[in-house]
Design a protein around this motif. Structure first.
Motif, PDB file in Angstrom:
ATOM      1  N   GLY A 515     -17.979   3.047  -0.426  1.00 26.95           N
ATOM      2  CA  GLY A 515     -18.230   2.976   1.012  1.00 26.95           C
ATOM      3  C   GLY A 515     -17.580   1.818   1.736  1.00 26.95           C
ATOM      4  O   GLY A 515     -17.916   1.533   2.883  1.00 26.95           O
ATOM      5  N   GLU A 516     -16.633   1.154   1.094  1.00 31.89           N
ATOM      6  CA  GLU A 516     -15.911   0.049   1.736  1.00 31.89           C
ATOM      7  C   GLU A 516     -14.409   0.290   1.617  1.00 31.89           C
ATOM      8  O   GLU A 516     -13.730  -0.328   0.803  1.00 31.89           O
ATOM      9  CB  GLU A 516     -16.261  -1.295   1.079  1.00 31.89           C
ATOM     10  CG  GLU A 516     -17.616  -1.837   1.454  1.00 31.89           C
ATOM     11  CD  GLU A 516     -17.832  -3.241   0.921  1.00 31.89           C
ATOM     12  OE1 GLU A 516     -18.956  -3.747   1.039  1.00 31.89           O
ATOM     13  OE2 GLU A 516     -16.876  -3.852   0.367  1.00 31.89           O
ATOM     14  N   SER A 517     -13.922   1.211   2.403  1.00 29.02           N
ATOM     15  CA  SER A 517     -12.490   1.515   2.337  1.00 29.02           C
ATOM     16  C   SER A 517     -11.669   0.270   2.625  1.00 29.02           C
ATOM     17  O   SER A 517     -12.050  -0.586   3.419  1.00 29.02           O
ATOM     18  CB  SER A 517     -12.144   2.623   3.336  1.00 29.02           C
ATOM     19  OG  SER A 517     -12.730   3.840   2.941  1.00 29.02           O
ATOM     20  N   VAL A 518     -10.550   0.183   1.971  1.00 30.23           N
ATOM     21  CA  VAL A 518      -9.674  -0.983   2.116  1.00 30.23           C
ATOM     22  C   VAL A 518      -8.252  -0.495   2.339  1.00 30.23           C
ATOM     23  O   VAL A 518      -7.865   0.567   1.831  1.00 30.23           O
ATOM     24  CB  VAL A 518      -9.758  -1.879   0.855  1.00 30.23           C
ATOM     25  CG1 VAL A 518      -9.268  -1.147  -0.370  1.00 30.23           C
ATOM     26  CG2 VAL A 518      -8.997  -3.175   1.049  1.00 30.23           C
ATOM     27  N   SER A 519      -7.473  -1.254   3.095  1.00 33.56           N
ATOM     28  CA  SER A 519      -6.078  -0.900   3.345  1.00 33.56           C
ATOM     29  C   SER A 519      -5.199  -1.437   2.226  1.00 33.56           C
ATOM     30  O   SER A 519      -5.157  -2.652   1.992  1.00 33.56           O
ATOM     31  CB  SER A 519      -5.615  -1.481   4.680  1.00 33.56           C
ATOM     32  OG  SER A 519      -4.206  -1.428   4.780  1.00 33.56           O
ATOM     33  N   ILE A 520      -4.501  -0.540   1.529  1.00 34.79           N
ATOM     34  CA  ILE A 520      -3.602  -1.008   0.472  1.00 34.79           C
ATOM     35  C   ILE A 520      -2.421  -1.768   1.070  1.00 34.79           C
ATOM     36  O   ILE A 520      -1.911  -2.710   0.468  1.00 34.79           O
ATOM     37  CB  ILE A 520      -3.138   0.154  -0.428  1.00 34.79           C
ATOM     38  CG1 ILE A 520      -2.524  -0.394  -1.731  1.00 34.79           C
ATOM     39  CG2 ILE A 520      -2.155   1.068   0.303  1.00 34.79           C
ATOM     40  CD1 ILE A 520      -2.270   0.667  -2.785  1.00 34.79           C
ATOM     41  N   ALA A 521      -2.010  -1.391   2.285  1.00 38.81           N
ATOM     42  CA  ALA A 521      -0.930  -2.123   2.954  1.00 38.81           C
ATOM     43  C   ALA A 521      -1.342  -3.562   3.226  1.00 38.81           C
ATOM     44  O   ALA A 521      -0.535  -4.488   3.083  1.00 38.81           O
ATOM     45  CB  ALA A 521      -0.553  -1.418   4.256  1.00 38.81           C
ATOM     46  N   ALA A 522      -2.604  -3.765   3.598  1.00 38.76           N
ATOM     47  CA  ALA A 522      -3.092  -5.125   3.849  1.00 38.76           C
ATOM     48  C   ALA A 522      -3.120  -5.947   2.565  1.00 38.76           C
ATOM     49  O   ALA A 522      -2.826  -7.147   2.577  1.00 38.76           O
ATOM     50  CB  ALA A 522      -4.477  -5.067   4.479  1.00 38.76           C
ATOM     51  N   ILE A 523      -3.469  -5.297   1.454  1.00 36.73           N
ATOM     52  CA  ILE A 523      -3.459  -5.997   0.166  1.00 36.73           C
ATOM     53  C   ILE A 523      -2.044  -6.436  -0.179  1.00 36.73           C
ATOM     54  O   ILE A 523      -1.813  -7.565  -0.623  1.00 36.73           O
ATOM     55  CB  ILE A 523      -4.041  -5.101  -0.944  1.00 36.73           C
ATOM     56  CG1 ILE A 523      -5.521  -4.842  -0.690  1.00 36.73           C
ATOM     57  CG2 ILE A 523      -3.838  -5.735  -2.320  1.00 36.73           C
ATOM     58  CD1 ILE A 523      -6.147  -3.832  -1.637  1.00 36.73           C
ATOM     59  N   PHE A 524      -1.078  -5.536   0.020  1.00 40.05           N
ATOM     60  CA  PHE A 524       0.322  -5.893  -0.220  1.00 40.05           C
ATOM     61  C   PHE A 524       0.739  -7.056   0.675  1.00 40.05           C
ATOM     62  O   PHE A 524       1.376  -8.010   0.220  1.00 40.05           O
ATOM     63  CB  PHE A 524       1.227  -4.687   0.026  1.00 40.05           C
ATOM     64  CG  PHE A 524       1.156  -3.625  -1.024  1.00 40.05           C
ATOM     65  CD1 PHE A 524       1.169  -3.952  -2.372  1.00 40.05           C
ATOM     66  CD2 PHE A 524       1.077  -2.280  -0.680  1.00 40.05           C
ATOM     67  CE1 PHE A 524       1.110  -2.971  -3.349  1.00 40.05           C
ATOM     68  CE2 PHE A 524       1.022  -1.292  -1.644  1.00 40.05           C
ATOM     69  CZ  PHE A 524       1.036  -1.643  -2.980  1.00 40.05           C
ATOM     70  N   ASP A 525       0.388  -6.991   1.962  1.00 47.22           N
ATOM     71  CA  ASP A 525       0.781  -8.044   2.904  1.00 47.22           C
ATOM     72  C   ASP A 525       0.242  -9.410   2.503  1.00 47.22           C
ATOM     73  O   ASP A 525       0.922 -10.430   2.633  1.00 47.22           O
ATOM     74  CB  ASP A 525       0.296  -7.699   4.320  1.00 47.22           C
ATOM     75  CG  ASP A 525       1.071  -6.550   4.943  1.00 47.22           C
ATOM     76  OD1 ASP A 525       2.166  -6.224   4.438  1.00 47.22           O
ATOM     77  OD2 ASP A 525       0.573  -5.970   5.930  1.00 47.22           O
ATOM     78  N   SER A 526      -0.982  -9.437   1.981  1.00 48.23           N
ATOM     79  CA  SER A 526      -1.587 -10.726   1.649  1.00 48.23           C
ATOM     80  C   SER A 526      -0.909 -11.404   0.465  1.00 48.23           C
ATOM     81  O   SER A 526      -1.017 -12.622   0.288  1.00 48.23           O
ATOM     82  CB  SER A 526      -3.085 -10.552   1.369  1.00 48.23           C
ATOM     83  OG  SER A 526      -3.317  -9.985   0.095  1.00 48.23           O
ATOM     84  N   LEU A 527      -0.204 -10.623  -0.367  1.00 54.86           N
ATOM     85  CA  LEU A 527       0.473 -11.222  -1.519  1.00 54.86           C
ATOM     86  C   LEU A 527       1.547 -12.223  -1.113  1.00 54.86           C
ATOM     87  O   LEU A 527       1.868 -13.143  -1.873  1.00 54.86           O
ATOM     88  CB  LEU A 527       1.100 -10.119  -2.387  1.00 54.86           C
ATOM     89  CG  LEU A 527       0.150  -9.383  -3.334  1.00 54.86           C
ATOM     90  CD1 LEU A 527       0.818  -8.153  -3.911  1.00 54.86           C
ATOM     91  CD2 LEU A 527      -0.337 -10.302  -4.443  1.00 54.86           C
TER      92      LEU A 527
END
Length: 551
Positions: A515-527
């Motif tokens: 129930g806590e969707s996350v953006s994979i693009a945001a994860i990539f950006d934070s790297l």
């Protein structure tokens, strides 16, 4: 959690459980039996007992040989182990030729003087095996018109990372490069060159390789390397070839992802998003096109009764062999034998095999042991678990990582000293409650310095030290046109590199399920943003800023 195995591992001290020779004799040859023997050889046993156990190991390696030599009264065994453990400064003082050959290795030889390597090569000749690489080491130039390409290539492949960086990192002209492409070992040469950061001049030379017939991996790394050096023409050729020869859905999706990045063709993006494999490439494409991932299951209709837990390594090994020998269409006959609530992990494992690669297993069989965790930490733990063991608790790896979360024995030892749940033997780690509890404790150290799930996965698999060195090397996850994807393809540790990709995909799906969707693009950006991804680079930036302000 598969850190490099160290011979300095100490056997867990316990008065509750000790392995007996009767236990060993009773078991079939297997990795699980090897684990019993490994423990037994570290106990207080005599030479006769050690010999009876040792000769039941199905594949002898240095780990078993050195442990056995400490207990053995066999002169040849003790002699062999002693020779193999000689260090580089001992080499020139070894009197026996066979012992010298056993002691010799490229890593040790690189510390010798040129004349010493020549003396050893002359002395040993070809009586025990090839030592001509010692003479190749003495050449001042490799991969040049004045060197033998085949000999240089062999030395490149058997030497270590630092030696390659010091002796091979120079521009290779196209004629020599052409010779290398025809030699056995070229495929591995490409892989090592592309993924070792300090071989930048070799990489630049390889970006000129156009055409050729290689396997999918070689074409892929030639393509990524060409793109790194602004050769999109060569990159496109190699990536298209890699796509045609891909051996798995994820390998195929990876090449489509990179072809899209170069061409920006919408048909490629759509094809990637419609792939039935669940990996970081397809999840990124689906997110970009606002498509949902739906081809997975999270539970099964299991009766509220007992069942087969898969927590006994020997029982699971027998069942797994049966599963591998059974055609997918007949697996349901086995599934029905292992019905019951406790069999959820085992049944899900089988059903995923029935429907692979179309339907994927994202069950959560161990929620009762995670009640104190936040949703995010729970998603990360399941992401790791799914990659480590597919939720089967009775697994032992080749390096003897144990149980559901594949915790190494030396980590079991250290965690047991501080955790209220003390283990009485390593076999406690096949109990999911212990495996999860110990993994939660271990993750505290990772979570303190790493905040991105990709980096956390690297640390769980390869160690915090490895991840810290990777980040502080300065060559990865910087801002750039193809980052962080380029860095994720070129991490030198192959196991950790692929592990990080798969754990990331697992994490994104489990976050959604919980129930806590996350953006994979945001994860990539934070790297590429140290303040969001890791403590190590963030601290280095702070120190650099303070230093600049003081000047």
């Amino acid at each position: 959690m598969k850190y490099s195995f160290t011979l300095a591992v100490f056997l867990l001290v316990t008065t509750v459980h000790a392995v007996t020779i009767e236990e060993i004799n009773d078991k079939p040859s297997s990795r699980e039996k090897n684990f019993l023997i490994w423990q037994y050889l570290r106990q207080d046993i005599n030479a006769t007992q050690a010999s009876e156990a040792f000769y039941q190991v199905d594949t002898v390696n240095e780990r078993f040989l050195f442990d056995y030599a400490k207990k053995s009264d066999e002169a040849e065994i003790r002699y062999t182990a002693e020779c193999m453990q000689k260090i580089s400064t001992d080499l020139m003082n070894i009197q026996e030729d066979d012992c010298l050959y056993l002691a010799l290795s490229p890593i040790k030889a690189q510390h010798l003087q040129s004349y010493e390597r020549e003396l050893i090569a002359t002395r040993l000749g070809e009586r025990f095996g090839d030592v001509q690489w010692l003479r190749t080491m003495n050449h001042n130039s490799h991969f040049s018109p004045f060197s033998d390409a085949a000999s240089s290539l062999k030395l490149f492949l058997i030497s270590g990372v630092q030696y390659r960086a010091e002796h091979f990192n120079h521009t290779i002209d196209n004629e020599i490069l052409g010779q290398l492409t025809t030699l056995k070992g070229f495929n591995h040469f490409v892989y090592l060159s592309a993924t070792e950061q300090k071989l930048d001049k070799v990489q630049e030379s390889l970006s000129n390789v156009s055409g050729g017939v290689y396997d999918s991996q070689t074409h892929f790394y030639l393509g990524i390397n060409a793109l790194k050096f602004k050769r999109p023409d060569n990159a496109l050729f190699h990536l298209r070839e890699a796509r045609l020869k891909a051996l798995s859905p994820m390998e195929r999706d990876k090449t489509i992802f990179w072809l899209y990045r170069i061409t920006q063709e919408e048909t490629l993006l759509k094809e990637l998003a419609e792939s039935l494999d669940i990996n970081m490439y397809t999840l990124w494409a689906k997110e970009k096109l606002s498509m949902e991932t739906e081809n997975y299951f999270t539970t099964l209709p299991t009766p509220d009764k007992g069942g087969f837990k898969g927590d006994n390594p020997f029982e699971w090994n027998l069942l797994h062999k049966e599963l591998m020998e059974t055609p997918p269409e007949k697996l349901y006959e086995i599934v029905e034998r292992y019905d019951g609530e406790d069999s959820l992990a085992v049944q899900a494992y089988m059903i995923e095999r029935v429907y692979q690669p179309y339907i994927h297993n994202f069950t959560m069989p161990y929620d009762q042991y995670m009640t104190t965790l936040s949703t995010d930490k729970k998603a990360m733990l399941y992401a790791l678990m799914r990659q480590e063991t597919r939720m089967i608790p009775g697994l032992i790896s080749r390096s003897f990582a144990l149980g559901l979360m594949q915790i190494m024995p030396f980590n079991v030892d250290s965690i047991s000293k501080i955790h209220p749940m003390k283990v009485t033997s390593y076999y406690d780690m096949f109990n999911p409650q212990y495996g999860i509890a110990y993994s939660i404790e271990h993750m505290k150290h990772i979570e303190a310095t790493l905040y991105n799930p990709v980096l956390m996965a690297y640390a769980y698999n390869g160690g915090i030290g490895f991840t810290k060195r990777l980040l502080l090397s300065g060559g990865y996850f910087n801002v750039g046109e193809h980052e962080p994807f380029m860095s994720m393809e070129l991490v030198g540790n192959a196991e950790s590199r692929e592990y990080g990709k798969r754990v990331l995909a697992n994490y994104v799906i489990y976050k959604k399920i919980l129930g806590e969707s996350v953006s994979i693009a945001a994860i990539f950006d934070s790297l590429t943003q140290p303040s969001l991804s890791d403590y190590f680079r963030a601290e280095e930036l702070k120190k650099s800023l303070v230093l600049n302000q003081s000047e």
